[in-house]
Write a protein that holds these residues in place. Structure first.
Motif, PDB file in Angstrom:
ATOM      1  N   LYS A 183       0.891  -1.225   0.131  1.00  0.00           N
ATOM      2  CA  LYS A 183      -0.235  -0.121  -0.052  1.00  0.00           C
ATOM      3  C   LYS A 183       0.731   1.310   0.052  1.00  0.00           C
ATOM      4  O   LYS A 183       1.782   1.171   0.681  1.00  0.00           O
ATOM      5  CB  LYS A 183      -0.961   0.040   1.178  1.00  0.00           C
ATOM      6  CG  LYS A 183      -1.686  -1.105   1.190  1.00  0.00           C
ATOM      7  CD  LYS A 183      -2.871  -1.007   2.587  1.00  0.00           C
ATOM      8  CE  LYS A 183      -3.938  -1.963   2.326  1.00  0.00           C
ATOM      9  NZ  LYS A 183      -4.972  -1.771   3.339  1.00  0.00           N
ATOM     10  N   ARG A 235       1.470   7.681  -2.739  1.00  0.00           N
ATOM     11  CA  ARG A 235       0.603   7.367  -3.643  1.00  0.00           C
ATOM     12  C   ARG A 235       0.301   8.119  -4.781  1.00  0.00           C
ATOM     13  O   ARG A 235       0.191   7.594  -5.927  1.00  0.00           O
ATOM     14  CB  ARG A 235      -0.656   7.319  -2.892  1.00  0.00           C
ATOM     15  CG  ARG A 235      -1.958   7.001  -3.533  1.00  0.00           C
ATOM     16  CD  ARG A 235      -3.220   7.001  -2.366  1.00  0.00           C
ATOM     17  NE  ARG A 235      -3.266   8.186  -1.852  1.00  0.00           N
ATOM     18  CZ  ARG A 235      -3.554   9.527  -2.087  1.00  0.00           C
ATOM     19  NH1 ARG A 235      -3.910   9.713  -3.267  1.00  0.00           N
ATOM     20  NH2 ARG A 235      -3.735  10.383  -1.360  1.00  0.00           N
ATOM     21  N   GLY A 265       0.852   7.127  -8.788  1.00  0.00           N
ATOM     22  CA  GLY A 265      -0.307   6.944  -9.424  1.00  0.00           C
ATOM     23  C   GLY A 265      -1.206   5.903  -9.040  1.00  0.00           C
ATOM     24  O   GLY A 265      -2.142   5.471  -9.853  1.00  0.00           O
ATOM     25  N   ARG A 266      -0.823   5.235  -8.003  1.00  0.00           N
ATOM     26  CA  ARG A 266      -1.772   4.080  -7.455  1.00  0.00           C
ATOM     27  C   ARG A 266      -1.781   3.867  -5.816  1.00  0.00           C
ATOM     28  O   ARG A 266      -0.700   4.258  -5.492  1.00  0.00           O
ATOM     29  CB  ARG A 266      -1.429   3.067  -8.130  1.00  0.00           C
ATOM     30  CG  ARG A 266      -0.112   2.378  -7.823  1.00  0.00           C
ATOM     31  CD  ARG A 266       0.570   1.538  -9.157  1.00  0.00           C
ATOM     32  NE  ARG A 266      -0.065   0.375  -8.981  1.00  0.00           N
ATOM     33  CZ  ARG A 266      -0.159  -0.602 -10.125  1.00  0.00           C
ATOM     34  NH1 ARG A 266       1.012  -0.570 -10.844  1.00  0.00           N
ATOM     35  NH2 ARG A 266      -0.626  -1.765  -9.980  1.00  0.00           N
ATOM     36  N   ASN A 320      -2.418   0.831  -4.268  1.00  0.00           N
ATOM     37  CA  ASN A 320      -1.697  -0.388  -3.871  1.00  0.00           C
ATOM     38  C   ASN A 320      -1.519  -1.221  -5.057  1.00  0.00           C
ATOM     39  O   ASN A 320      -1.727  -0.870  -6.151  1.00  0.00           O
ATOM     40  CB  ASN A 320      -2.785  -1.119  -2.925  1.00  0.00           C
ATOM     41  CG  ASN A 320      -3.966  -1.327  -3.748  1.00  0.00           C
ATOM     42  OD1 ASN A 320      -4.260  -2.052  -4.730  1.00  0.00           O
ATOM     43  ND2 ASN A 320      -4.991  -0.490  -3.489  1.00  0.00           N
ATOM     44  N   VAL A 321      -0.738  -2.335  -4.730  1.00  0.00           N
ATOM     45  CA  VAL A 321      -0.426  -3.392  -5.694  1.00  0.00           C
ATOM     46  C   VAL A 321      -0.019  -4.757  -5.145  1.00  0.00           C
ATOM     47  O   VAL A 321       0.338  -4.602  -3.890  1.00  0.00           O
ATOM     48  CB  VAL A 321       0.947  -2.800  -6.567  1.00  0.00           C
ATOM     49  CG1 VAL A 321       2.157  -2.669  -5.733  1.00  0.00           C
ATOM     50  CG2 VAL A 321       1.509  -3.809  -7.661  1.00  0.00           C
ATOM     51  N   THR A 347       6.026  -0.093 -11.638  1.00  0.00           N
ATOM     52  CA  THR A 347       5.622   1.165 -11.823  1.00  0.00           C
ATOM     53  C   THR A 347       6.246   2.050 -12.898  1.00  0.00           C
ATOM     54  O   THR A 347       5.893   2.971 -13.373  1.00  0.00           O
ATOM     55  CB  THR A 347       5.224   1.972 -10.506  1.00  0.00           C
ATOM     56  OG1 THR A 347       6.641   2.085  -9.858  1.00  0.00           O
ATOM     57  CG2 THR A 347       4.351   1.080  -9.505  1.00  0.00           C
TER      58      THR A 347
END
Lengths: 79, 156
Positions: free
Chosen positions: A5, A11, A15-16, A18-19, A40
């Protein structure tokens, strides 16, 4: 599989929020971060970063286990 | 020991009454509010992000540590998240004890420690745009505990 997270400026930069990652055997938090940067294509070098493992602050040398929740975020500014 | 993380406003007096301790001879409280200025700009609003789950866990850990260190009867921590306006309350820390010294000490301890460990992040909304607060107590604390990415230690 581990869940990673990201919060606040980290974040936004990635640009996100979570992964999910396949854990590489013997990984540490630092190696998870490197995997995130690889996926990323965004480098976090030079950023002030903190890490948590299963919602507890940890150093980047902390080992990671399958099923863990890892988080990366900037220094906290609450209160 | 009560910890609450919420979007809604709270009222200092109502909270102190609701958590009153019959045996306490002292209650010390700290109320943190949104300033209407920062280093370079007026602040129109403050947005607070947090890490749900870890936030509560970290605040409970800090409250337990205060209970262990100081001779106190009870403690209350309320911290808000979401969009706040200048003068809005952000955080309340209150401590009840038999005598004042322990309550003063524990209240100071709680607010100081939560500022460097609880995962909240402030973003200032100014006429020139939005920007994350990058105050450095968190950097310093993280560095001391060896939690900051090793690449940036020298920059803190």
């Amino acid at each position: 599989m581990i869940s990673v997270k990201f919060f606040a400026s980290v974040r936004e930069r990635l640009g996100r929020a979570n992964v999910d990652l396949e854990l590489q055997a013997g990984s540490t938090v630092a190696e998870v971060l490197a995997q995130v940067e690889g996926i990323t294509g965004v480098s976090l070098a030079g950023q002030h970063l903190l890490a948590a493992r299963n919602q507890v602050h940890v150093p980047f040398t902390e080992p990671v286990a399958d099923g863990d929740e890892i988080a990366f975020f900037p220094p906290v500014t609450g209160g | 020991m009560t910890v609450r993380v919420q979007q809604e406003a709270f009222h200092l007096g109502a909270e102190l009454l609701a958590h009153a301790q019959p045996t306490a001879g002292a209650v010390v409280s700290f109320l943190g509010t949104v300033r209407d200025y920062s280093d370079a700009a007026d602040i129109l609003a403050m947005e607070i992000e947090h890490y749900p789950g870890m936030t509560e866990r970290e605040l409970e850990r800090v409250a337990q540590e205060a209970q262990r260190r100081y001779d106190i009867l009870d403690s209350l921590i309320i911290h808000r998240y979401g969009r706040l306006a200048p003068q809005d309350p952000i955080v309340l820390v209150a401590v009840w004890s038999l005598h004042r010294a322990a309550a003063f000490d524990a209240c100071r301890y709680l607010i100081d420690v939560l500022k460097t460990s609880a995962p909240f992040w402030k973003k200032e909304i100014t006429p020139a745009g939005a920007r994350w607060v990058t105050d450095c107590p968190g950097c310093r604390a993280g560095t001391q505990h060896g939690h900051v990415h090793p690449d940036v230690l020298e920059e803190c």
